[in-house]
Design an enzyme around this catalytic site. Structure first.
Site, PDB file in Angstrom:
ATOM      1  N   ASP A  16       0.839  -1.205   0.000  1.00 48.77           N
ATOM      2  CA  ASP A  16       0.000   0.000   0.000  1.00 48.77           C
ATOM      3  C   ASP A  16       0.874   1.255   0.000  1.00 48.77           C
ATOM      4  O   ASP A  16       0.694   2.163  -0.810  1.00 48.77           O
ATOM      5  CB  ASP A  16      -0.897   0.011   1.248  1.00 48.77           C
ATOM      6  CG  ASP A  16      -1.649  -1.286   1.429  1.00 48.77           C
ATOM      7  OD1 ASP A  16      -2.496  -1.585   0.582  1.00 48.77           O
ATOM      8  OD2 ASP A  16      -1.369  -2.010   2.412  1.00 48.77           O
ATOM      9  N   ARG A 270       6.792 -10.560  -4.853  1.00 46.57           N
ATOM     10  CA  ARG A 270       5.492 -10.890  -4.272  1.00 46.57           C
ATOM     11  C   ARG A 270       4.544  -9.694  -4.427  1.00 46.57           C
ATOM     12  O   ARG A 270       4.948  -8.618  -4.880  1.00 46.57           O
ATOM     13  CB  ARG A 270       5.668 -11.258  -2.804  1.00 46.57           C
ATOM     14  CG  ARG A 270       5.974 -10.072  -1.914  1.00 46.57           C
ATOM     15  CD  ARG A 270       6.215 -10.468  -0.462  1.00 46.57           C
ATOM     16  NE  ARG A 270       5.976  -9.336   0.418  1.00 46.57           N
ATOM     17  CZ  ARG A 270       6.327  -9.289   1.694  1.00 46.57           C
ATOM     18  NH1 ARG A 270       6.940 -10.317   2.244  1.00 46.57           N
ATOM     19  NH2 ARG A 270       6.060  -8.215   2.424  1.00 46.57           N
ATOM     20  N   GLU A 272       2.298  -6.729  -5.135  1.00 45.25           N
ATOM     21  CA  GLU A 272       1.951  -5.896  -6.299  1.00 45.25           C
ATOM     22  C   GLU A 272       3.145  -5.077  -6.795  1.00 45.25           C
ATOM     23  O   GLU A 272       3.520  -5.131  -7.959  1.00 45.25           O
ATOM     24  CB  GLU A 272       0.791  -4.969  -5.920  1.00 45.25           C
ATOM     25  CG  GLU A 272       0.424  -3.991  -7.001  1.00 45.25           C
ATOM     26  CD  GLU A 272      -0.960  -3.388  -6.843  1.00 45.25           C
ATOM     27  OE1 GLU A 272      -1.845  -4.028  -6.245  1.00 45.25           O
ATOM     28  OE2 GLU A 272      -1.162  -2.265  -7.338  1.00 45.25           O
ATOM     29  N   SER A 274       6.557  -4.959  -5.961  1.00 38.20           N
ATOM     30  CA  SER A 274       7.811  -5.643  -6.342  1.00 38.20           C
ATOM     31  C   SER A 274       7.579  -6.481  -7.599  1.00 38.20           C
ATOM     32  O   SER A 274       8.485  -6.647  -8.422  1.00 38.20           O
ATOM     33  CB  SER A 274       8.332  -6.516  -5.197  1.00 38.20           C
ATOM     34  OG  SER A 274       7.385  -7.487  -4.815  1.00 38.20           O
TER      35      SER A 274
HETATM   36  O1  TRH Z   1       4.737  -6.084   0.858  1.00 38.73           O
HETATM   37  P1  TRH Z   1       3.846  -6.719  -0.104  1.00 38.73           P
HETATM   38  O2  TRH Z   1       3.507  -8.124   0.175  1.00 38.73           O
HETATM   39  O3  TRH Z   1       2.518  -5.893  -0.234  1.00 38.73           O
HETATM   40  C1  TRH Z   1       1.270  -6.493  -0.459  1.00 38.73           C
HETATM   41  C2  TRH Z   1       0.751  -6.308  -1.818  1.00 38.73           C
HETATM   42  O4  TRH Z   1       0.714  -4.984  -2.226  1.00 38.73           O
HETATM   43  C3  TRH Z   1      -0.641  -6.873  -1.886  1.00 38.73           C
HETATM   44  O5  TRH Z   1      -1.191  -6.707  -3.159  1.00 38.73           O
HETATM   45  C4  TRH Z   1      -1.500  -6.191  -0.873  1.00 38.73           C
HETATM   46  O6  TRH Z   1      -2.782  -6.652  -0.915  1.00 38.73           O
HETATM   47  C5  TRH Z   1      -0.869  -6.410   0.470  1.00 38.73           C
HETATM   48  O7  TRH Z   1       0.448  -5.907   0.493  1.00 38.73           O
HETATM   49  C6  TRH Z   1      -1.663  -5.716   1.540  1.00 38.73           C
HETATM   50  O8  TRH Z   1       4.529  -6.702  -1.561  1.00 38.73           O
HETATM   51  P2  TRH Z   1       4.754  -5.501  -2.594  1.00 38.73           P
HETATM   52  O9  TRH Z   1       3.472  -5.028  -3.160  1.00 38.73           O
HETATM   53  O10 TRH Z   1       5.743  -6.007  -3.536  1.00 38.73           O
HETATM   54  O11 TRH Z   1       5.387  -4.329  -1.746  1.00 38.73           O
HETATM   55  C7  TRH Z   1       6.688  -4.387  -1.255  1.00 38.73           C
HETATM   56  C8  TRH Z   1       7.333  -3.023  -1.310  1.00 38.73           C
HETATM   57  O12 TRH Z   1       8.555  -3.054  -0.567  1.00 38.73           O
HETATM   58  C9  TRH Z   1       7.709  -2.591  -2.719  1.00 38.73           C
HETATM   59  O13 TRH Z   1       7.487  -1.192  -2.862  1.00 38.73           O
HETATM   60  C10 TRH Z   1       9.206  -2.864  -2.803  1.00 38.73           C
HETATM   61  C11 TRH Z   1       9.616  -2.573  -1.401  1.00 38.73           C
HETATM   62  N1  TRH Z   1      10.879  -3.184  -0.942  1.00 38.73           N
HETATM   63  C12 TRH Z   1      11.914  -2.344  -0.547  1.00 38.73           C
HETATM   64  O14 TRH Z   1      11.793  -1.121  -0.643  1.00 38.73           O
HETATM   65  N2  TRH Z   1      13.058  -2.899  -0.084  1.00 38.73           N
HETATM   66  C13 TRH Z   1      13.233  -4.242   0.016  1.00 38.73           C
HETATM   67  O15 TRH Z   1      14.310  -4.696   0.468  1.00 38.73           O
HETATM   68  C14 TRH Z   1      12.173  -5.091  -0.408  1.00 38.73           C
HETATM   69  C15 TRH Z   1      12.342  -6.586  -0.339  1.00 38.73           C
HETATM   70  C16 TRH Z   1      11.006  -4.530  -0.874  1.00 38.73           C
END
Ligand code: TRH
Length: 380
Positions: A16, A270, A272, A274
């Protein structure tokens, strides 16, 4: 220039805030808008933007005013464009102020990403609200008729420069204590808990080609520890089992996460944000989709694979589908992984083509800007 308010309620994890922080920066930097980002969990924001404060009422980063969203909500003049991310509930006093102002404001609900067919039919639909207000659904997506994907204008040139610069990549990896070994394949791993991990690691350890696995701190670490027979892995730890070398990384700042993806040959991602960033890396990916009640996520997974596999050789499409299904079912990938490696060069080319094809489409921030301009001219 207009004033935009983006509201982010952190439900779970980092998606989010990841999406809204990215969008806020882009609207400010590329569209020249004055953007306020309201966040109800600044601790999550600080993980992505480590220089920020987790308790400041108001702070400015990268051209965005970041405001703590807490009750009672302060008295503020509503912006001309209001985005509620992922159907979060706007503060009632803010909605009341929108109604009372008597000025038309564009109110948008930015939805979660899905490749399902119904999305294009719902994108842009209005939803009348009480007090004469109107809200519109804005859906990101991969096809014509949707709102597109978040992609900064300079993202792919920056990626190309970095991927073409061996020294920059080495220096970046070395900042985490990682030295790339000649001939080793580099994999990044960001995933939810997954009982299927152990069998994949077995396969990587037994593989003829060495693998270096880069694991930022997160939910998957417990499964990794269990496989290693350890209890407390920390950033900076390195372990070797057979032909597999494991490097534990800190959770890196959001811009550094892009660089990490750009360095790797395969990215396990994983949720959205990333997931999209891995596509912009132009390299093969393994998606751990956010699990939903009653298995609703399987339809989303299948819908994306159906789109992604267009133009892909049937053997490669089957190998990729086999791997993604096994991973998301938490099953061992002992057969799916070698099958994927058999079609590796085809998958590499396809990842580049998919990225180019998606990059030819209008990005989400530009699509929002166009929607706003159309709305303005319709209002005039
Ligand atoms: O963290 P998430 O599992 O978020 C999820 C999804 O958005 C999902 O659709 C939603 O319903 C749920 O949350 C509530 O995965 P996502 O979306 O990839 O978000 C991770 C964020 O973290 C992304 O902006 C990349 C960032 N990130 C870093 O900044 N540094 C890191 O080392 C890593 C591994 C990720």
């Amino acid at each position: 220039m207009a004033r935009w308010d983006i509201f982010c309620s952190v439900v779970d994890n980092y998606g989010d805030i990841g999406v809204t922080w990215r969008l806020a920066r882009q609207l400010a930097a590329e569209q020249g808008h004055s953007v306020r980002l309201w966040v109800d969990d600044l601790a999550s924001f600080v993980r992505l933007c480590p220089a920020a404060s987790s308790d400041a009422e108001c702070q400015h980063w990268r051209g965005v005013e970041v405001r703590r969203w807490a009750e009672p909500f302060p008295i503020v003049e509503p912006a001309e464009v209001v985005i509620e991310a992922f159907a979060c509930q706007l503060p009632s006093s803010y909605v009341a102020a929108m109604t009372a102002s008597g000025t038309r404001r564009l109110w948008l609900n930015l939805e979660y990403l899905s490749a399902e067919d119904w999305v294009a039919g719902c994108h842009g639909l209005p939803s009348p609200q009480s007090g004469g207000l109107q809200k519109f659904f804005f859906f990101p997506g991969f096809v014509e008729g949707t709102g597109g994907l978040l992609r900064e204008a300079d993202l792919l040139p920056r990626r190309d420069a970095f991927q073409g610069d061996e020294q920059a990549q080495q220096a970046f990896l070395q900042s985490f204590g990682v030295v790339r070994e000649a001939g080793a394949r580099l994999i990044s791993l960001f995933a939810y808990e997954n009982p299927g991990l152990a069998k994949w690691l077995d396969a990587l350890a037994a593989d003829l080609q060495p693998t270096q696995l880069l694991v930022p701190q997160g939910k998957i670490l417990a499964d990794l520890q269990a496989w290693l027979g350890e209890t407390q892995l920390a950033p900076g730890d390195n372990r070797r089992r057979g032909n597999l070398q494991i490097h534990v990384l800190p959770f890196v700042a959001q811009d550094d996460y892009d660089r990490l993806l750009w360095c790797c040959d395969l990215n396990a991602v994983r949720g959205e944000d990333s997931f999209i960033r891995a596509q912009w890396a132009g390299r093969p990916l393994l998606w751990h989709i956010y699990p939903q009640e009653e298995g609703a996520h399987w339809d989303k997974l299948d819908a994306f694979m159906a789109l992604y596999n267009v133009g892909l050789m049937p053997e490669a499409a089957a190998a990729q589908a086999g791997l993604w299904r096994a991973w998301n079912a938490g099953e061992g990938m002992e057969t799916a992984w070698p099958a994927l490696l058999d079609t590796w060069p085809v998958l590499q080319r396809h990842a580049e083509q998919w990225c180019d094809q998606q990059a030819a489409r209008v990005d989400l921030a530009t699509a929002l800007e166009q929607f706003y301009r159309n709305w303005l001219s319709y209002a005039a």
